[in-house]
Design an enzyme around this catalytic site. Sequence first.
Site, short mmCIF file in Angstrom:
data_model
loop_
_atom_site.label_atom_id
_atom_site.label_comp_id
_atom_site.label_asym_id
_atom_site.label_seq_id
_atom_site.Cartn_x
_atom_site.Cartn_y
_atom_site.Cartn_z
N ARG A 55 0.97 -1.27 -0.07
CA ARG A 55 -0.09 -0.05 -0.02
C ARG A 55 1.03 1.20 0.04
NH1 ARG A 55 -2.45 -0.04 6.28
NH2 ARG A 55 -0.62 -0.42 7.26
N CYS A 80 3.78 8.66 -5.52
CA CYS A 80 4.56 10.00 -5.11
C CYS A 80 3.57 11.03 -5.12
CB CYS A 80 5.46 10.02 -6.22
SG CYS A 80 6.46 11.62 -6.00
N ASN A 94 -5.14 7.61 4.17
CA ASN A 94 -4.72 6.70 5.56
C ASN A 94 -3.32 6.94 5.80
OD1 ASN A 94 -5.80 4.70 7.46
ND2 ASN A 94 -3.84 3.75 6.84
N GLU A 95 -3.01 7.80 6.81
CA GLU A 95 -1.62 7.69 7.53
C GLU A 95 -0.57 8.05 6.44
OE1 GLU A 95 -1.73 4.58 11.30
OE2 GLU A 95 -0.90 3.80 9.31
N GLU A 152 -7.40 4.53 15.53
CA GLU A 152 -6.94 3.07 15.60
C GLU A 152 -6.64 2.94 17.10
OE1 GLU A 152 -4.73 1.92 12.32
OE2 GLU A 152 -6.04 2.92 10.69
N TRP A 189 3.07 -5.82 13.14
CA TRP A 189 4.18 -5.40 12.74
C TRP A 189 5.57 -4.98 13.32
CZ3 TRP A 189 4.41 -0.81 14.92
CH2 TRP A 189 3.09 -0.18 15.41
N GLU A 191 -2.18 -8.76 7.33
CA GLU A 191 -2.30 -8.49 8.84
C GLU A 191 -3.22 -9.63 9.50
OE1 GLU A 191 -4.13 -4.51 8.83
OE2 GLU A 191 -1.93 -3.54 8.53
N GLN A 192 -2.89 -10.88 9.10
CA GLN A 192 -3.41 -11.92 9.52
C GLN A 192 -3.21 -12.34 10.88
OE1 GLN A 192 -1.92 -15.74 7.91
NE2 GLN A 192 -2.19 -14.54 5.97
N MET A 193 -2.14 -11.67 11.63
CA MET A 193 -1.64 -11.92 12.86
C MET A 193 -1.91 -10.69 13.83
SD MET A 193 1.85 -14.23 12.47
CE MET A 193 1.31 -15.02 13.91
N HIS A 194 -2.57 -9.88 13.36
CA HIS A 194 -3.40 -8.59 14.19
C HIS A 194 -4.42 -8.88 14.60
CE1 HIS A 194 -4.08 -4.49 14.86
NE2 HIS A 194 -3.29 -4.30 14.38
#
Length: 637
Positions: free
Chosen positions: A105, A109, A143-144, A315, A323, A363-366
């Site tokens: 993601r 630029c 986003n961010e 969030e 991460w 992000e499956q481990m989030h």
Amino acid sequence: MKRTLGTCYYPEHWPREIWEEDAQRMAELGLTWVRIGEFSWSKIEPKAGEYCFEWLDEAIDVLGRAGLKVVLGTPTATPPRWMIDKYPDMLAVDVEGRIRKFGSRRHYCFSHEGYKQECAVITKVIAERYGKNPHVAAWQTDNEYGCHDTTISYGSSALQAFRLWLQEKYKTIDALNDAWGNIFWSMIYDDFDQIELPNLTVTEPNPAHSLDFRRFSSDQVVRFNRLQCDIIREYSAAPLSHNYMGRITDFDHFEVGKDLEIATWDSYPLGFLEDRVGTTPERQRAFARQGDPDFQAFHHDLYRAVGHGRWWVMEQQPGPVNWAPTNPAPLEGMVRLWTWEAFAHGAEAVCYFRWRQAPFAQEQMHAGLLRPDHKEAPAFAEAREVFKEIQNAPVVAQAQSRVGLIFDYDADFAWAVQPHGDGLSYFGIVFDCYRALRSLGLSIDILPPDTQDFSGYDMILAPALMHMSDALKAKLSQTQAQIILGPRAGARDAHMTIPVPLPPAFPDLDVTVSYVESIRSDMPIALEKEGVVEFYREHLEGQDEIVLATEAGEAVAMGNHNIVYLGACLDLEGWKSIISPRCELAGIETMELPDGIRRRACGDECFWFNYTTENYQMDDMTIPPAGVIRVVGEVSK
Ligand code: GAL
């Protein structure tokens, strides 16, 4: 404003059949807000110009009917794959000149004109469609910004835009040569088109060149964001927000914030601990399941300023993330504590990221509030508890603190360009100062450098403010507050040149920095009081009184009854040695809090937080590990 809760939801990740039940469960949990849409571009526009909105219409309708308010994100952080075929050169380029490819993601630029045009179109299409939708109660742009080191790109679009930016700023190439000091090493340019980006040079580029490139890159973020804001405003009266991050300082958030009604930020206390906070391995271990006791609070105060008083946590970490170097689960009670701490600092909403853990992709481990099998994850119960508690404390308190701390993104850029020693950073110095203030039990307002009115503050601190405008110097010197400046206050002019008369050249101060040095981390210098000088110090001369000295009697801070100039980086005890006596002069009450016990006073509420794993006994109160105590009534600020 009311204290509210919310979550981040991705209807496009789940079958249509479960949306209703999800919405119902969110409402039952007591959530008010649900943020959606911010990564959904390929679902909205699967092929260039072919839109597919039925799913989003329905998702908004389902959530709205359940009584939830939608925060709708523009999807510009994740341009679809077809866009790269259209504009192969929209991808950013890293400092080594390598293309940052599609496949995750933020692959764009900020200076690419074609991409900006696409962003304008998708924003318009979405704003037109949902601008008057009664369930869309707020917006989020992108986003961010800056996440994954994406503020700065070294590609051809950035180069073209940088040359134009320089031309606008300096008008003539001679003025630029002069301002940058290009006579040094024969760096004189004949034309703006000869100027390159400051990467891949043989040795370090001219610091003035690097600083201007950072300022330019920051301005590009501001412009990118403004483009979307202007479009959304044509169609919607709902407030606009953006979700900022922890310790991302490479664009000026105050400038972005001027185009938005609400600042939000993404708080991952355990994720930040190992490589963002900058603390010792011992403290990382001590706070491994709680997070740093000052890091969240610092950002709450910072983003309150960026949002002109209106801010949220968009969030909130609900469990292990995926991460950070290691990803522990929070101590039981911490999700509740983090939520209450945000409210104590004035948050209007705390939203948990994410509703349900995704079993697929990056992000499956989030963790989420729900497990992938739809059962409740541990944070669910804590969110439920907070919801019950806010029924009895529903209103966000807003009150000015007595202590103001100036934070300046431009100073951060300048320190990044020229730190003068390993490990020295603007954020690090300001944060050390903030930690010292908090460990003295103080509540703090963070202030932008263009603050027009400092009235009401009894103490103002401006650590490490590399460039100080004359206007700021004049304003500060006119206040009745106790002022603490330095190190490196006014150490450079606006073009990154050492000014003469030498710094700090501050009205009413007879102190001059005669030279500076950085010092090895294993060579701290003991102070005559508690604490040490570490990493960096300045040699001070002048007629003012020595306010703090080394054991050997050398001046570390000098000043008069109202203003102190500090010429060093200090450890925690050192900072307290300089701050405490000045609080006394200002009539501000302090207390010695142990590491991990923190206090925040606001309005008629005073909160106590226990970030440690032990009970904390205070007068007749015991605060358990991960405990929060709220006291209402007359409180000292
Ligand atoms: C944030 C981001 C979210 C998600 C989250 C995971 O930085 O905005 O989309 O990736 O991190 O912790």
